[in-house]
Design an enzyme around this catalytic site. Structure first.
Site, PDB file in Angstrom:
ATOM      1  N   THR A  13       0.827  -1.210   0.000  1.00  0.00           N
ATOM      2  CA  THR A  13       0.000   0.000   0.000  1.00  0.00           C
ATOM      3  C   THR A  13       0.861   1.260   0.000  1.00  0.00           C
ATOM      4  O   THR A  13       0.565   2.225  -0.712  1.00  0.00           O
ATOM      5  CB  THR A  13      -0.908   0.019   1.246  1.00  0.00           C
ATOM      6  OG1 THR A  13      -1.634  -1.196   1.308  1.00  0.00           O
ATOM      7  CG2 THR A  13      -1.875   1.188   1.200  1.00  0.00           C
ATOM      8  N   ILE A  57       6.378  -4.957   9.587  1.00  0.00           N
ATOM      9  CA  ILE A  57       6.472  -4.454   8.210  1.00  0.00           C
ATOM     10  C   ILE A  57       6.110  -2.983   8.311  1.00  0.00           C
ATOM     11  O   ILE A  57       4.975  -2.619   8.583  1.00  0.00           O
ATOM     12  CB  ILE A  57       5.568  -5.228   7.248  1.00  0.00           C
ATOM     13  CG1 ILE A  57       6.045  -6.690   7.172  1.00  0.00           C
ATOM     14  CG2 ILE A  57       5.587  -4.595   5.850  1.00  0.00           C
ATOM     15  CD1 ILE A  57       5.209  -7.595   6.276  1.00  0.00           C
ATOM     16  N   TYR A  75     -13.000  -3.748  -0.842  1.00  0.00           N
ATOM     17  CA  TYR A  75     -14.262  -3.280  -1.415  1.00  0.00           C
ATOM     18  C   TYR A  75     -15.331  -4.368  -1.474  1.00  0.00           C
ATOM     19  O   TYR A  75     -16.483  -4.147  -1.151  1.00  0.00           O
ATOM     20  CB  TYR A  75     -14.062  -2.678  -2.824  1.00  0.00           C
ATOM     21  CG  TYR A  75     -15.298  -2.013  -3.379  1.00  0.00           C
ATOM     22  CD1 TYR A  75     -15.739  -0.796  -2.883  1.00  0.00           C
ATOM     23  CD2 TYR A  75     -16.056  -2.626  -4.382  1.00  0.00           C
ATOM     24  CE1 TYR A  75     -16.882  -0.195  -3.374  1.00  0.00           C
ATOM     25  CE2 TYR A  75     -17.208  -2.039  -4.874  1.00  0.00           C
ATOM     26  CZ  TYR A  75     -17.619  -0.819  -4.363  1.00  0.00           C
ATOM     27  OH  TYR A  75     -18.763  -0.232  -4.836  1.00  0.00           O
ATOM     28  N   TYR A 134      -2.108 -10.168   4.589  1.00  0.00           N
ATOM     29  CA  TYR A 134      -2.119  -8.795   5.091  1.00  0.00           C
ATOM     30  C   TYR A 134      -3.526  -8.446   5.546  1.00  0.00           C
ATOM     31  O   TYR A 134      -4.439  -8.368   4.729  1.00  0.00           O
ATOM     32  CB  TYR A 134      -1.640  -7.849   3.982  1.00  0.00           C
ATOM     33  CG  TYR A 134      -1.513  -6.392   4.359  1.00  0.00           C
ATOM     34  CD1 TYR A 134      -1.560  -5.959   5.676  1.00  0.00           C
ATOM     35  CD2 TYR A 134      -1.315  -5.439   3.368  1.00  0.00           C
ATOM     36  CE1 TYR A 134      -1.434  -4.625   6.005  1.00  0.00           C
ATOM     37  CE2 TYR A 134      -1.182  -4.094   3.685  1.00  0.00           C
ATOM     38  CZ  TYR A 134      -1.246  -3.683   4.998  1.00  0.00           C
ATOM     39  OH  TYR A 134      -1.128  -2.358   5.315  1.00  0.00           O
ATOM     40  N   LYS A 190       0.687 -10.093   8.277  1.00  0.00           N
ATOM     41  CA  LYS A 190       0.945  -8.713   8.680  1.00  0.00           C
ATOM     42  C   LYS A 190      -0.344  -8.213   9.304  1.00  0.00           C
ATOM     43  O   LYS A 190      -1.344  -8.027   8.624  1.00  0.00           O
ATOM     44  CB  LYS A 190       1.343  -7.855   7.476  1.00  0.00           C
ATOM     45  CG  LYS A 190       1.533  -6.377   7.815  1.00  0.00           C
ATOM     46  CD  LYS A 190       1.820  -5.548   6.567  1.00  0.00           C
ATOM     47  CE  LYS A 190       1.926  -4.066   6.931  1.00  0.00           C
ATOM     48  NZ  LYS A 190       2.151  -3.222   5.723  1.00  0.00           N
ATOM     49  N   ARG A 207      -8.531  -0.411   5.567  1.00  0.00           N
ATOM     50  CA  ARG A 207      -8.480  -0.120   4.133  1.00  0.00           C
ATOM     51  C   ARG A 207      -9.342  -1.070   3.312  1.00  0.00           C
ATOM     52  O   ARG A 207      -9.833  -0.694   2.256  1.00  0.00           O
ATOM     53  CB  ARG A 207      -7.023  -0.182   3.632  1.00  0.00           C
ATOM     54  CG  ARG A 207      -6.183   1.027   4.023  1.00  0.00           C
ATOM     55  CD  ARG A 207      -4.833   0.994   3.307  1.00  0.00           C
ATOM     56  NE  ARG A 207      -3.992   2.118   3.674  1.00  0.00           N
ATOM     57  CZ  ARG A 207      -3.865   3.241   2.974  1.00  0.00           C
ATOM     58  NH1 ARG A 207      -4.561   3.404   1.851  1.00  0.00           N
ATOM     59  NH2 ARG A 207      -3.054   4.207   3.379  1.00  0.00           N
TER      60      ARG A 207
END
Length: 300
Positions: free
Chosen positions: A46, A206, A110, A136, A164, A141
């Protein structure tokens, strides 16, 4: 396989004023990261503005990172899509690239899949490649949280090596350790909670902040992993304001602004990312000065 532990940098992607890739700045950034002692590198996450990269640019950024690192640190390449078929294809592509040690892939954004949908999505990717996968979890997000029980199921897949965790929910992260085997690697996805995640059993971070302070973030992480909590806490307390400032506005806008202030990259973005507000930039400039992060050399 190279051991992936410690502090890994979620690399920014430098652009020129005309919005093209700034390959020279990327090479310089990667070389500096390795010289400063970073443990591994994560291109095309990202923070790398990957949704705005073309396929060729995505592959080019990974290739440059691999080439400059030259085997000195592991490379974890980002390969994410909310279309499972495309995510599988992207993972297969990077899996076949020389020098890529593992793949980072996020929950489908989404779509808001169910837990079963996320399980099947990640299983399809894992089944398609031989390289280790780091999942992740960043529900802020993606709007799709990977629950501990789902991670427990996914951890049974041989090449799903870790996660992560950027849920920001310490209770959930604590639950993860009860749901997965000891061999499963949990990385903090938030700089500010690196120490509690390691205290719970995590293997590293990370990091966004390590774009700016790779040596310090690596030292902090290694100290925590070695149970030198006094040293780790001292580093955290000094640089916590920078870690927090990186998210005053949407990542990677502040971190790219700081790197530009430091003279490491030019401050260019691709829409929908834009320059930070003047008041944010003033705060960032003050922090850079307070922490003595200025660099006098020009961008290589």
């Amino acid at each position: 396989m190279k051991k992936i532990v410690g502090c890994g940098t979620a690399l920014v992607t430098p652009f020129k004023a005309d919005s093209s890739l700034d390959e020279a700045a990327l090479r310089s950034l990667v070389a500096w990261q390795v010289d400063e002692g970073i443990d591994f590198l994560v291109p095309c996450g990202t923070t790398g503005e990957t949704p705005t990269l073309t396929r060729d640019e995505w592959l080019r950024v990974i290739d440059i990172t691999v080439t400059v690192a030259a085997g000195r640190v592991p490379i974890v390449a980002g390969a994410t899509s909310n279309n499972t078929h495309e995510a599988v294809e992207k993972a297969r592509t990077v899996s076949g690239m020389r020098g890529v040690d593992a793949i980072l892939t996020a929950s489908p954004y989404y779509n808001k899949p169910t837990q079963e949908g996320q399980y099947q999505h990640f299983k399809a990717i894992a089944d398609a490649v031989d390289k280790p996968l780091i999942l992740y979890n960043v529900p802020g997000r993606t709007s799709a949280n990977i629950e501990p029980a789902t991670l427990g199921r996914l951890a049974q897949i041989p090449n799903v090596m870790g996660v992560k965790e950027a849920s920001g929910n310490i209770s959930q992260i604590a639950e993860v350790f009860s749901a997965v085997p000891d061999s499963f690697s949990v990385f903090s996805g938030d700089d500010a909670i690196t120490l509690p995640v390691i205290a719970l059993g995590g293997v590293g971070i990370i990091s966004v902040a390590s774009n700016e302070i790779p040596h310090q973030m690596s030292e902090m992480t290694r100290a925590a992993l070695a149970n030198d909590w006094t040293k780790a806490r001292n580093i955290l307390r000094k640089y916590l304001p920078l870690m927090q400032a990186n998210f005053i506005e949407s990542n990677p806008m502040p971190v790219k602004a700081v790197l530009a202030i430091m003279g490491r990259i030019e401050e260019n973005y691709r829409l929908p990312m834009v320059r930070v507000k003047p008041e944010t930039r003033a705060k960032l400039e003050k922090l850079v000065h307070q922490l003595a992060l200025e660099r006098t050399a020009s961008v290589a």
